[in-house]
Design an enzyme around this catalytic site. Structure first.
Site, PDB file in Angstrom:
ATOM      1  N   HIS A  33     -10.569   7.469  10.160  1.00 32.55           N
ATOM      2  CA  HIS A  33     -10.730   8.541   9.295  1.00 32.55           C
ATOM      3  C   HIS A  33     -11.837   8.584   9.062  1.00 32.55           C
ATOM      4  O   HIS A  33     -12.665   8.198   8.486  1.00 32.55           O
ATOM      5  CB  HIS A  33     -10.341   7.977   7.911  1.00 32.55           C
ATOM      6  CG  HIS A  33      -8.594   7.647   8.453  1.00 32.55           C
ATOM      7  ND1 HIS A  33      -8.341   6.704   8.421  1.00 32.55           N
ATOM      8  CD2 HIS A  33      -8.080   8.551   8.042  1.00 32.55           C
ATOM      9  CE1 HIS A  33      -6.642   5.983   8.570  1.00 32.55           C
ATOM     10  NE2 HIS A  33      -6.353   7.354   8.213  1.00 32.55           N
ATOM     11  N   HIS A 268      -9.273  14.289   8.185  1.00 36.73           N
ATOM     12  CA  HIS A 268      -8.817  13.144   7.242  1.00 36.73           C
ATOM     13  C   HIS A 268      -8.678  11.765   8.707  1.00 36.73           C
ATOM     14  O   HIS A 268      -9.273  11.334   7.734  1.00 36.73           O
ATOM     15  CB  HIS A 268      -7.565  13.188   6.505  1.00 36.73           C
ATOM     16  CG  HIS A 268      -6.874  11.951   6.099  1.00 36.73           C
ATOM     17  ND1 HIS A 268      -7.108  11.559   4.134  1.00 36.73           N
ATOM     18  CD2 HIS A 268      -6.363  11.080   6.342  1.00 36.73           C
ATOM     19  CE1 HIS A 268      -7.062  10.349   4.072  1.00 36.73           C
ATOM     20  NE2 HIS A 268      -6.289  10.260   5.747  1.00 36.73           N
ATOM     21  N   GLU A 429       3.780  -4.172 -14.284  1.00 30.93           N
ATOM     22  CA  GLU A 429       4.181  -5.784 -13.049  1.00 30.93           C
ATOM     23  C   GLU A 429       3.128  -5.230 -12.182  1.00 30.93           C
ATOM     24  O   GLU A 429       2.417  -5.933 -11.963  1.00 30.93           O
ATOM     25  CB  GLU A 429       5.958  -5.732 -12.824  1.00 30.93           C
ATOM     26  CG  GLU A 429       6.766  -6.434 -13.852  1.00 30.93           C
ATOM     27  CD  GLU A 429       7.426  -4.679 -14.551  1.00 30.93           C
ATOM     28  OE1 GLU A 429       8.125  -4.903 -14.837  1.00 30.93           O
ATOM     29  OE2 GLU A 429       6.778  -3.916 -13.982  1.00 30.93           O
ATOM     30  N   HIS A 491      19.506  -6.804 -13.023  1.00 33.33           N
ATOM     31  CA  HIS A 491      18.157  -7.835 -13.585  1.00 33.33           C
ATOM     32  C   HIS A 491      18.597  -9.437 -12.689  1.00 33.33           C
ATOM     33  O   HIS A 491      18.118 -10.334 -12.719  1.00 33.33           O
ATOM     34  CB  HIS A 491      18.446  -8.199 -14.887  1.00 33.33           C
ATOM     35  CG  HIS A 491      18.108  -6.977 -15.355  1.00 33.33           C
ATOM     36  ND1 HIS A 491      18.048  -5.551 -15.071  1.00 33.33           N
ATOM     37  CD2 HIS A 491      16.299  -7.145 -16.495  1.00 33.33           C
ATOM     38  CE1 HIS A 491      17.111  -5.194 -16.368  1.00 33.33           C
ATOM     39  NE2 HIS A 491      16.265  -5.398 -17.110  1.00 33.33           N
TER      40      HIS A 491
END
Length: 685
Positions: A33, A268, A429, A491
Site C-alpha cells: 500500500h 491505496h 467487549e 446467551h
C-alpha cells in the site's frame, strides 16, 4: 523531543525520502500500500523530528513516547521512519518488504521489527491499543510519580485513517479515552477521503470532529497535512492539554506526489508501476535510484544522538528517584520487567491448598473471585475490569476499587492513597479486549477483564491479536454453557470453548472447582508470553475430592480411579471419562453408577486441553492410557474432542433452549445416567 531539522535539508526532501522508499519497496514486492505512506509523509516529519521522544539504540527504553500506526496497511511509513531515524532496520530489510522472514512484514508486527509498538492491520485495533497504552501511562504516573520526580511521563501518538474510524471498535475505545481524560493521547487523522472502494463520501458521512468532541476530546484542525509547520503547531497545541485527548484532523492526498495516482483508490493497495514511479520521482524532484538515500538526508533524519541524550536524562532522573524512594524504584523496576513478586509460588500453593481444605460448593465464577482476592492483594499490577457485568463476572475484589477520574482528569485515590484497579468498560467487549492488549504492551500491569463467554465472539479478533503478539492478558468468561438457563440460546455458549481452543498460543481453562480455578489463575499469571481465557460457570459446582494438587497445572490429571469407588487395588479401568468444568461432577456420578454395575472407570479432569497438549507424551499416556476407550463429556461442541481418540462424546452440537438449567441438563442428556449409558454402549461395541 529530537533535535530540530538541519537547515541544509528541507522538510519536503525529508518527506520525499519516505515517499520514495514506500513506492520502491511496494514495487519490488509487487504487493502493498504505497498511498498512505506517501500521503502521511509530511505528518511523519512533523511528529518524528519535532516531538517524538525515542531512542533508536534502545527501542525498549521505558519512558519513550509510543507511536502507533493504526492504519497498519501503510506499514512502509513506519519502516521508512525506523530505517531513516537510525533503528536496526537496514535498507536490505526494506528491499525484502513482505518477504518470508524479513523484519518488514506486510503489516507491522511487534517483536519482529525494532521500534514497532503493536501489531496493527485489523483496522481500529491500533487506536484501541493506544488507548490502553495511554491509560497505563496515566495509572503508572499516578502510582509512582512523586513531587519533583516524574519518572513516568510520555505521550502516545497515533496515526489513523478513515478505515479505523469506520470500524466500531474505534467508537468503543475513543469514547473511553474521553471518559478517562487521557490527555497524553494524541491522534493524527489522515483525512484523505479514499478507501479501497474509492471516494468514501457515499458511505462515510460522519462529522468526525463533532463525534470526537462528543466523546470529550479536543479537536484541532482541519490542518493541511502536507504543511509540516502546521502539523507541528497542531501537535504542540495538543501537548498542552491537561484533561482531554486530542484528535488532529490532517487533510491529505493519498499517494501525494504521484501525477496520475494521487487522490485515487488506485494508490491505496497496489504498486504504482515502473512508469508512474519514474513520473513521481520527476514530480517530486527526487533523482535518486531506488532505495538510495543521500547522506545528508540520513543525517537530517538521524535521531540516535537526541535519543541517547533523552534516555540519559531520564536515567539520571530515575537514579535520583531511586535514591529518594528505593522501595518504589524496586517495585517499579519489577513491574516494568513483568516479573511476579517473590513469594508468588508459595502464595499459589497456599491459595490452592486453602481451597482444597475448604472444599466449597460455589460457581467457578465465584471460585475465580476467591482466587482473585488472594492474588490482587499480593499483585498490585493486576488491573481488572468488566464489560458492564461486574456483578455477574465477579472480577472485582476488596483490593481493586473502581477506577475513577476527577474533573481535572486526575486518578481518584482512596484514603490509603491507592487509585482504582477495577475498570468499568461499559458494554464494550471488543474495545475492552483491545485496550487490555495495549495495557499489556505498555508494561507495568497484567490486565484482565470479564464478560459472558458467548460475547467472546465480539472480542475474538482482539483475543487473537493478543495471542499473535504473545501478550499476558486474561479473559474471564463466565456463564459458560447452557447451565446459565433461562436467558436462552442467544446467551448460551455452545461452540465457543472449541473455537477459542483453536487460536494458536491462547491458553483455555475450564476449571471444575475452587482448587482448579486457583491454579488456572496462577498458570495464567505466569504465562508471560501468551493470553489466557478462563471459562467459568454460573451454576454452583461441588468440590471434586482429590488426592493431591500437583498435576492440575499440567492441564489434565487423574481425578478418580476405580479404587476410589470401591474396586480392589488391582482392578484396572475399562474406560476413561474425560470431563471439564461443571461436567466433572457428571463424570464422577457416572463413575459411581458404573461401579454399581461392576464397570471400573477412571475419571480424568481436563481443565485445559491446550495446556495438556504441551505435556510430554509420557505424561499424556499416563493420564490417557492406550487401549482404554475414552468418552469425553462437555456441554459444548463435540468436534475438538475426537483428537483424543474418543469413542464417544457427550456434548451439544445444536443451540440451547430457554428453560431452567436443571431442565436443560435433562433435555440435552447431561445426566449421570446418560454418561454411564454412553460408556456402557462404547464397551458393548
Amino acid at each position: 523531543m529530537t533535535a530540530a531539522t538541519p537547515s541544509s535539508v528541507s522538510v519536503q526532501t525529508m518527506a520525499n525520502a519516505i515517499r520514495a522508499l514506500a513506492m520502491d519497496a511496494v514495487q519490488q514486492a509487487n504487493s502493498g500500500h504505497p498511498g498512505a505512506p506517501m500521503g502521511m509523509a509530511d505528518m511523519a516529519v512533523a511528529l518524528w523530528t519535532r516531538h517524538l521522544r525515542h531512542n533508536p539504540a534502545n527501542p525498549a527504553w521505558f519512558n519513550r513516547d509510543r507511536f502507533v500506526l493504526s492504519n497498519g496497511h501503510g506499514s512502509m511509513l513506519i519502516y521508512a521512519l525506523l530505517h531513516l531515524s537510525g533503528y536496526k532496520l537496514p535498507i536490505g530489510e526494506l528491499k525484502n518488504f513482505r518477504q518470508l522472514h524479513s523484519k518488514t512484514p506486510g503489516h507491522p508486527e511487534v517483536g519482529v521489527t525494532p521500534g514497532v509498538e503493536t501489531t496493527t492491520g485489523p483496522l481500529g485495533q491500533g487506536i484501541a491499543n493506544a488507548v490502553g497504552m495511554a491509560l497505563a501511562e496515566k495509572l503508572l504516573a499516578a502510582e509512582f510519580n512523586r513531587d519533583g520526580h516524574a519518572i513516568v511521563d510520555h505521550h502516545t501518538y497515533v496515526f489513523l485513517g478513515d478505515g479505523c474510524l469506520m470500524e466500531g471498535i474505534s467508537h468503543e475505545a475513543c469514547a473511553l479515552a474521553g471518559a478517562w481524560k487521557l490527555n497524553k493521547l494524541i491522534v493524527l487523522y489522515d483525512d484523505n477521503g479514499i478507501s479501497i472502494d474509492g471516494q468514501v463520501a457515499p458511505w462515510f458521512i460522519d462529522d468526525t470532529p463533532a463525534r470526537f468532541k462528543a466523546y470529550g476530546w479536543n479537536v484541532v484542525g482541519p490542518v493541511d497535512g502536507h504543511d509540516v509547520d502546521a502539523v507541528d503547531a497542531a501537535i504542540a497545541q495538543a501537548r498542552q492539554s491537561t484533561d482531554k485527548p486530542t484528535l488532529i484532523v490532517c487533510k491529505t492526498s493519498i499517494g501525494k506526489g504521484s501525477p496520475n495516482r494521487a487522490n485515487t483508490a488506485k494508490a491505496h493497495g497496489e504498486p504504482l508501476g515502473v512508469e508512474e514511479i519514474q513520473l513521481t520521482r520527476e514530480a517530486l524532484g527526487w533523482p535518486h535510484a531506488p532505495f538510495v538515500i543521500p547522506k545528508d538526508v540520513y543525517a537530517a533524519w538521524d535521531a540516535k544522538a537526541a535519543g541517547k541524550a533523552a534516555e540519559k536524562a531520564w536515567n539520571d532522573r530515575f537514579a535520583a528517584y531511586k535514591k529518594a524512594f528505593p522501595d518504589l524504584a524496586r517495585e517499579f523496576t519489577r513491574r516494568m520487567k513483568g516479573e511476579l513478586p517473590k513469594g508468588f509460588d508459595q502464595l499459589v500453593v497456599d491459595t490452592a491448598v486453602a481451597a482444597h481444605i475448604k472444599a466449597e460448593t460455589v460457581a467457578s465464577r465465584k471460585a475465580s473471585q476467591l482466587a482473585l482476592e488472594a492474588y490482587t492483594a499480593a499483585l498490585p499490577e493486576l488491573l481488572g475490569g468488566s464489560a458492564d457485568l461486574t456483578g455477574s463476572n465477579l472480577t472485582n475484589t476488596k483490593s481493586t476499587p473502581s477506577l475513577r477520574f476527577d474533573a481535572a482528569g486526575a486518578v481518584v485515590k482512596n484514603e490509603q492513597g491507592q487509585g482504582g484497579r477495577h475498570i468499568n468498560y461499559g458494554v464494550r467487549e471488543f474495545g475492552m479486549a483491545a485496550i487490555m492488549n495495549g495495557v499489556a504492551l505498555h508494561g507495568g500491569f497484567i490486565p484482565y477483564g470479564g464478560t459472558f463467554l458467548t460475547f467472546s465472539d465480539y472480542s475474538r479478533n482482539a483475543i487473537r491479536m493478543a495471542a499473535l503478539m504473545k501478550q499476558r492478558v486474561v479473559h474471564v468468561f463466565t456463564h459458560d454453557s447452557i447451565g446459565l438457563g433461562e436467558d436462552g440460546p442467544t446467551h448460551q455458549a455452545i461452540e465457543h470453548a472449541a473455537s477459542l481452543r483453536l487460536i494458536p498460543n491462547l491458553d483455555v481453562w475450564r476449571p471444575a472447582d475452587t482448587a482448579e480455578t486457583a491454579i488456572a489463575w496462577a498458570v495464567a499469571l505466569k504465562n508471560d508470553s501468551k493470553p489466557t481465557a478462563l471459562l467459568l460457570s454460573r451454576q454452583n459446582l461441588s468440590y471434586a475430592p482429590k488426592k493431591d494438587l500437583s498435576d492440575i497445572n499440567k492441564g489434565a490429571y487423574v481425578l478418580s480411579e476405580p479404587q476410589d469407588v470401591g474396586f480392589k487395588a488391582d482392578k484396572k479401568a475399562k474406560a476413561v471419562i474425560i470431563a471439564t468444568g461443571s461436567e466433572v461432577q457428571l463424570a464422577l456420578k457416572a463413575q459411581q453408577l458404573l461401579a454399581e454395575q461392576k464397570v471400573p472407570v477412571r475419571v480424568v479432569s481436563m481443565p485445559s486441553s491446550t495446556t495438556f497438549d504441551r505435556q510430554s507424551t509420557e505424561y499424556q499416556l499416563e493420564v490417557l492410557p492406550q487401549g482404554v476407550p475414552r468418552v469425553a463429556v462437555e456441554m459444548g461442541a463435540t468436534d475438538g474432542w475426537w483428537k483424543y481418540g474418543c469413542a464417544a462424546v457427550v456434548g451439544i452440537d445444536t443451540y440451547g433452549e430457554s428453560a431452567p438449567a436443571a431442565v436443560l441438563f435433562q433435555h440435552f442428556g447431561f445426566t449421570p445416567e446418560n454418561v454411564a449409558a454412553t460408556v456402557q454402549a462404547v464397551l458393548e461395541r
